[in-house]
Design an enzyme around this catalytic site. Structure first.
Site, PDB file in Angstrom:
ATOM      1  N   GLU A 171      -2.649  -0.749  -3.200  1.00 21.87           N
ATOM      2  CA  GLU A 171      -2.637  -1.847  -4.159  1.00 21.87           C
ATOM      3  C   GLU A 171      -1.313  -2.603  -4.109  1.00 21.87           C
ATOM      4  OE1 GLU A 171      -5.181  -2.825  -5.701  1.00 21.87           O
ATOM      5  OE2 GLU A 171      -6.520  -1.122  -5.464  1.00 21.87           O
TER       6      GLU A 171
ATOM      7  N   ASP B 245      -3.938  -1.317   4.234  1.00 16.66           N
ATOM      8  CA  ASP B 245      -3.954   0.084   4.676  1.00 16.66           C
ATOM      9  C   ASP B 245      -2.702   0.404   5.483  1.00 16.66           C
ATOM     10  OD1 ASP B 245      -6.410   0.399   3.490  1.00 16.66           O
ATOM     11  OD2 ASP B 245      -7.551   0.327   5.358  1.00 16.66           O
TER      12      ASP B 245
END
Length: 491
Positions: free
Chosen positions: A140, A209
């Site tokens: 996030e 990621d």
């Protein structure tokens, strides 16, 4: 409350993007290829000032609080903030972030404007290691630091701030908002439409990621925690669709994404890091809270301790003590807590629990004595300071409680529950002007700007207010009125 879809959408005035938990893949504008990279030349980078971003974040959180059970538990929230800030420091992308707990069993997380990141209780319980929880938060953070959201919805930059924040909240909540909130029902429908028109591209997700794994590694966590968590959740989805996490039902993790994450983790290499005690304590706390009947919670911990079915005995006994306290068995709770305190005399969770047991047993002065030293050694510790002030209030010493809270707020400003307690202490001690002043600060922190202004105006109308305090309140009133005027001008 109606069921909600907790996959987050983060709108800003220049663009807000949904920051869903690690696995969200939000819709791109219909006219574009959903796999295109974001337009790095977009004017979205500069369209929002810091003040605008702060205002949008406050407005967003106001709607989130209306629709979701944002936890006020200082111990659990402080743990999440500590873990989150460790990741922020390791990310190399400092900024404003606020980490908060949503008291629901959903396995999810989301981020909103101005770095507000919500973590559902179900996610903490689903994470088998602290690294897995950190992996979600790191992902996030990467979405925020890379400005994915700012470039995703630039067309909405001309919307008024309240409408933008409400549209964002509606998208986060999955379109169902209490009809009593007026325009919220309509905005909910618009939010659902926004979810289908805006999305992170696959490139956004893969970038988050990669950057998240890099952050994990720099923070000392196992970089394989991210692909490992993905794989386990994907297996859950294959075994039972009905029990799969909500975000996986909507945006399943692909094998290629897992492979990319594994390749990135290999660049850092495997590492083992023991989970912190606080991680295990948070999970034990949430487990006992999840059982609405405290007697059944007690039975659960008794059984697991007897059978040895736990990962950390200290945490399991802490959960047992919490459950015993909830069940009203204060002597038994104290008995379970005593050896934990002997082994960990400075552990915040244990000190706070001890104080709460004393308060419930009608011994607040004992709680005050036990907390005075730890608070002096850790003046910036939120849970300890709040527990200390609550003990002073229970001991009919509100003026001392207010003084203690004022010292803490000078070190760590901006905590809504602290200002609420300060207002209560001021009111109980007969300090009406300070009651209005701190009630205003509480309202401001939860996004209620106009009511906050009214509280300050009421304070200034008091005949007994002294000149020094009146001057401080007038300065604060002018600040909030200027902020309100700036908002109106933008809208």
């Amino acid at each position: 409350m109606a069921a909600v879809n907790p996959i987050a959408r983060f709108l800003t005035r220049a663009g807000w993007l949904a920051l869903a938990i690690t696995l969200s893949v939000l819709p791109a504008p219909a006219a574009t290829d959903p796999f295109d990279l974001p337009d790095f030349g977009s004017s979205a980078d500069t369209v929002m000032t810091r003040a605008e971003e702060r205002d949008l974040g406050q407005e967003f959180m106001k709607w989130v609080r209306k629709a979701l059970p944002v936890s006020s538990d200082p111990v659990l929230t402080d743990y999440l903030q500590t873990l989150g800030q460790q990741l922020v420091a390791a990310s190399g992308n400092p900024g404003h972030y606020e980490f908060f707990l949503i008291d629901e069993p959903t396995v999810n997380a989301f981020a909103g404007p101005d770095g507000h990141i919500g973590i559902f209780a179900g996610l903490i319980l689903a994470a088998q290691t602290e690294g897995e929880l950190a992996a979600v938060i790191a992902h996030e953070l990467a979405h925020v630091s890379q400005d994915h959201l700012m470039r995703s919805f630039e067309a909405q930059r001309q919307m008024a701030l309240p409408a933008t924040a409400l549209l964002l909240a509606a998208a986060v909540l999955g379109a169902t908002v209490d009809s009593n909130l007026g325009a919220a029902g309509l905005m909910g429908v618009q939010g659902a439409a926004a979810q289908k028109q805006i999305n992170f591209t696959r490139a956004n997700e893969e970038e988050a990621d990669r950057i998240g794994i890099d952050t994990l590694s720099r923070a000392g966590h196992n970089p394989y925690a991210m692909p490992g968590f993905f794989q386990r959740l994907a297996r859950t989805n294959r075994v039972s669709k009905s029990e799969a996490p909500e975000f996986l039902r909507t945006h399943p993790v692909t094998s290629s994404r897992i492979a990319d994450a594994l390749n990135r983790a290999r660049q850092h290499g495997q590492r083992q890091r023991p989970d912190s005690l606080r991680f295990h304590l948070a999970r034990a706390n949430l487990r006992q809270q999840r059982e609405s009947n405290p007697t059944r919670a007690v039975e659960h911990f008794e059984k697991t301790l007897e059978q040895g079915r736990y990962r950390d005995e200290t945490a399991q006994r802490y959960g047992y003590a919490l459950a015993l306290m909830r069940a009203g068995r204060l002597d038994a709770a104290r008995q379970q807590l005593a050896p934990l305190l002997d082994a960990h005399p400075t552990q915040t969770e244990f000190l706070v629990l001890q104080a709460e047991i004393d308060r419930r047993a009608g011994q607040p002065e004992r709680a005050v004595r036990n907390l005075k030293g730890p608070v002096g050694l850790a003046p910036g510790n939120w849970p300890l300071n709040q527990a200390y002030a609550q003990a002073l209030m229970s001991a009919s010493r509100p003026a001392e409680a207010l003084s203690a809270l004022e010292r803490f707020a000078a070190i760590r400003p901006g905590i809504a529950s602290i200002y609420e307690l300060m207002a209560d202490a001021a009111g109980t001690s007969g300090q009406r002007a300070l009651n209005y002043r701190y009630r205003a600060e509480y309202l401001y922190q939860i996004g209620e700007l106009e009511p906050a202004i009214r509280q300050l105006q009421l304070a200034l109308r008091l005949n007994e207010i002294d000149f020094h305090l009146a001057s401080k309140i007038q300065v604060r009133l002018s600040e909030l009125q200027a902020q309100e005027k700036a908002r109106e001008a933008r809208d």
